[in-house]
Design an enzyme around this catalytic site. Structure first.
Site, PDB file in Angstrom:
ATOM      1  N   GLU A 220       0.802  -1.224   0.000  1.00  8.05           N
ATOM      2  CA  GLU A 220       0.000   0.000   0.000  1.00  8.05           C
ATOM      3  C   GLU A 220       0.840   1.282   0.000  1.00  8.05           C
ATOM      4  O   GLU A 220       0.833   2.040   0.988  1.00  8.05           O
ATOM      5  CB  GLU A 220      -0.955   0.038   1.200  1.00  8.05           C
ATOM      6  CG  GLU A 220      -1.957  -1.082   1.216  1.00  8.05           C
ATOM      7  CD  GLU A 220      -3.053  -0.909   2.275  1.00  8.05           C
ATOM      8  OE1 GLU A 220      -2.951   0.043   3.071  1.00  8.05           O
ATOM      9  OE2 GLU A 220      -3.986  -1.712   2.296  1.00  8.05           O
ATOM     10  N   GLU A 401      -5.682  -8.482   0.989  1.00  8.30           N
ATOM     11  CA  GLU A 401      -6.320  -8.033   2.229  1.00  8.30           C
ATOM     12  C   GLU A 401      -7.781  -7.734   1.962  1.00  8.30           C
ATOM     13  O   GLU A 401      -8.114  -7.104   0.958  1.00  8.30           O
ATOM     14  CB  GLU A 401      -5.667  -6.762   2.801  1.00  8.30           C
ATOM     15  CG  GLU A 401      -4.285  -6.951   3.350  1.00  8.30           C
ATOM     16  CD  GLU A 401      -3.743  -5.710   4.060  1.00  8.30           C
ATOM     17  OE1 GLU A 401      -4.544  -4.879   4.533  1.00  8.30           O
ATOM     18  OE2 GLU A 401      -2.508  -5.571   4.113  1.00  8.30           O
TER      19      GLU A 401
HETATM   20  C1  FCB Z   1      -4.372  -2.063   5.588  1.00 13.80           C
HETATM   21  C2  FCB Z   1      -2.992  -2.403   6.083  1.00 13.80           C
HETATM   22  C3  FCB Z   1      -2.977  -3.455   7.163  1.00 13.80           C
HETATM   23  C4  FCB Z   1      -4.109  -3.223   8.150  1.00 13.80           C
HETATM   24  C5  FCB Z   1      -5.433  -3.111   7.428  1.00 13.80           C
HETATM   25  C6  FCB Z   1      -6.622  -2.947   8.341  1.00 13.80           C
HETATM   26  O1  FCB Z   1      -4.383  -0.791   5.053  1.00 13.80           O
HETATM   27  O2  FCB Z   1      -2.179  -2.848   5.029  1.00 13.80           O
HETATM   28  O3  FCB Z   1      -1.735  -3.455   7.793  1.00 13.80           O
HETATM   29  O4  FCB Z   1      -3.852  -2.090   8.909  1.00 13.80           O
HETATM   30  O5  FCB Z   1      -5.382  -2.013   6.560  1.00 13.80           O
END
Ligand code: FCB
Length: 494
Positions: A220, A401
């Site tokens: 990210e 994620e």
């Molecule tokens: C993302 C991050 C991860 C965690 C989630 C909730 O942006 O990559 O580390 O904080 O959000």
């Protein structure tokens, strides 16, 4: 910087100032919130979240990579062991007022000592893939020089332990824990940090390489840019828009250099970037909202996607930043060729959509979770996956994620009933399934997160795990969602 950009920056700064402190009632920080807000973890009392319309019919492709994700600073603890150096998150979290309750990752979920037990948990869940990150300051305490063998050994044990349990490792090289010494030398504002990253990546490739089938470069970059340099509620805590976009360029450069470093080792492993993508929708049907949404999408998505996958930064974003911006001035000859070095896959992280108003602000359309920046909209998963395939071609995709925080409580009977998380995952899995049916080459899906952990500025208050962590004892208790996910995996679908 144009008025539009400035307004957006200020708007988001105001929003995140409240969100970062976490003191406002859910949704109160969102200007012009349209609908009543309900917490995303609530499910009607009589609803069965495990029931799926058409249950049993959503089969995923054979060998689909059901997984879970974590990151080093959020779970490992052992902040001073085996030669680990300081990271910017050590500094930031130990600075009064930066994290909720002053929480730090010093102990976190103590995974550094409990890794073997955690691998057993993953095996029992039936995971096929586990995404974790390597802590740069464990490998190079000061961010340069000869790698620390004890640091490499830890990850070697982890990778071997995964293989022994039949789980494929997916390794992120950078999940925000920059060595403090590199920050002292300018951090990501300093172009040299990208080259230091390539050296570090090379050390990790050579230390673990033959056992890791998939590498992710930078987690990210946008969050580093926005949270770290625009709004200042993540390390290193800056509020400097001009610096922020130069940082974006150096993170993209670091990505490309790491891709080249992997190829130079002769490895056949796959590699790609990990982007959090936000589908952006106009808040109303005016032409002004459509135009503002287009530019917003440039900053949220195309800045990262276009540079890696097409070899150019989006012209509208560059024009908006202006010729005198540090990003534009910071692009050297050949940078875009490096940044667009061919990748093998794209990691997509999806949490929320964004609704953009005519003046470049945002409004809330859907219920939020405890993370008030998150609106729950499973269709956004479908939209972003199909859009990436439509706009950039059939590059293989992994979801690295997706998840939500819930106010999980360990019951007297020793269970954690997170029905809301099950409903959330079910709906997002179904959206991903529709995307596959529409032709998206999605090969795996990692729930965020395996364990409750240190959620950055939110400390330990937000619980995102499939597995509850009782921080007083470090006992792990699989939540109801973990048991449900185990069944999804063994059925290979819903
Ligand atoms: C993302 C991050 C991860 C965690 C989630 C909730 O942006 O990559 O580390 O904080 O959000």
């Amino acid at each position: 910087m144009s008025i539009l950009t400035r307004r957006r920056v200020l708007h988001r700064a105001a929003l995140s100032a409240t969100a970062g402190a976490g003191l406002s009632p859910v949704g109160a920080a969102v200007a012009g919130a349209a609908a009543a807000v309900t917490a995303g973890c609530d499910t009607p009392p009589d609803a069965d979240p495990t029931a799926t319309p058409g249950a049993g019919t959503l089969r995923f492709p054979r060998d689909f990579g059901w997984g879970a994700a974590t990151s080093a600073y959020q779970i490992e603890g052992a902040a001073k062991e085996d030669g680990r150096g300081e990271s910017i998150w050590d500094t930031f979290s130990r600075t009064p007022g930066r994290t909720r309750n002053g929480d730090t990752g010093d102990v976190a979920a103590d995974h550094y000592h409990r890794w073997s037990e955690d691998l057993d948990l993953m095996r029992d869940l039936g995971l096929r893939s586990y995404r974790f990150s390597v802590s740069w300051p464990r490998i190079q305490a000061d961010g340069t020089g000869r790698p620390n063998q004890r640091g490499l050994d830890f990850y070697r044990r982890l990778v071997d332990g995964l293989h022994e349990r039949g789980i494929a490792p997916m390794v992120t090289l950078f999940h925000w824990d920059l060595p403090q010494s590199l920050q002292d030398a300018g951090g990501w504002e300093n172009r040299d940090t990208a080259y230091r990253f390539a050296d570090y990546a090379d050390a990790v490739f050579r230390g673990l390489g033959d056992q890791v089938p998939v590498w992710l470069t930078v987690n990210e970059p946008k969050t580093v840019v926005q949270n770290g340099y625009l709004w200042g509620h993540h390390a290193p805590g800056r509020q400097d828009p001009d610096a922020a976009y130069l940082v974006a360029h150096h993170l993209q450069l670091a990505h490309g250099l790491a891709v080249r470093a992997l190829r130079a080792t002769g490895s056949t492993a796959r590699i790609g970037p990990a982007f959090n993508l936000h589908p952006c929708y106009p808040a109303d049907d005016t032409p002004a909202a459509a135009a503002a949404t287009r530019l917003y999408d440039g900053y949220e998505n195309r800045l990262y996607l276009d540079s890696v996958l097409t070899g150019a930064y989006p012209a509208d974003v560059l024009a908006d930043l202006g010729e005198e911006s540090r990003l534009v001035r910071g692009i050297a000859d050949g940078d875009l060729e490096i940044i667009s070095s061919p990748v093998d896959l794209l990691a997509v992280q999806y949490y929320t959509p964004i609704y953009v108003t005519a003046d470049g602000g945002t409004v809330q359309r859907w219920a939020t979770s405890e993370a008030e920046w998150q609106q729950i909209h499973p269709e956004g998963m479908y939209d972003i996956l199909t859009r990436v395939t439509r706009d950039y071609g059939p590059v293989p995709i992994t979801v690295t994620e997706n998840g939500l925080p819930c106010p999980d409580v360990l019951g007297a009977d020793g269970t954690v009933d997170d029905a809301g998380r099950i409903a959330f995952l079910r709906d997002h899995f179904a959206a991903a399934h529709r995307a596959i049916a529409a032709g998206v080459p999605l090969e795996s899906y990692h729930v965020w997160s395996l364990l409750d952990n240190f959620e950055w500025a939110e400390g330990y208050d937000q619980r995102w795990g499939l597995v509850y962590v009782d921080y007083a004892t470090q006992r792990r208790i699989p939540k109801r969602s973990a048991h449900w996910y185990q069944r999804v995996i063994s059925d290979n679908g819903l």
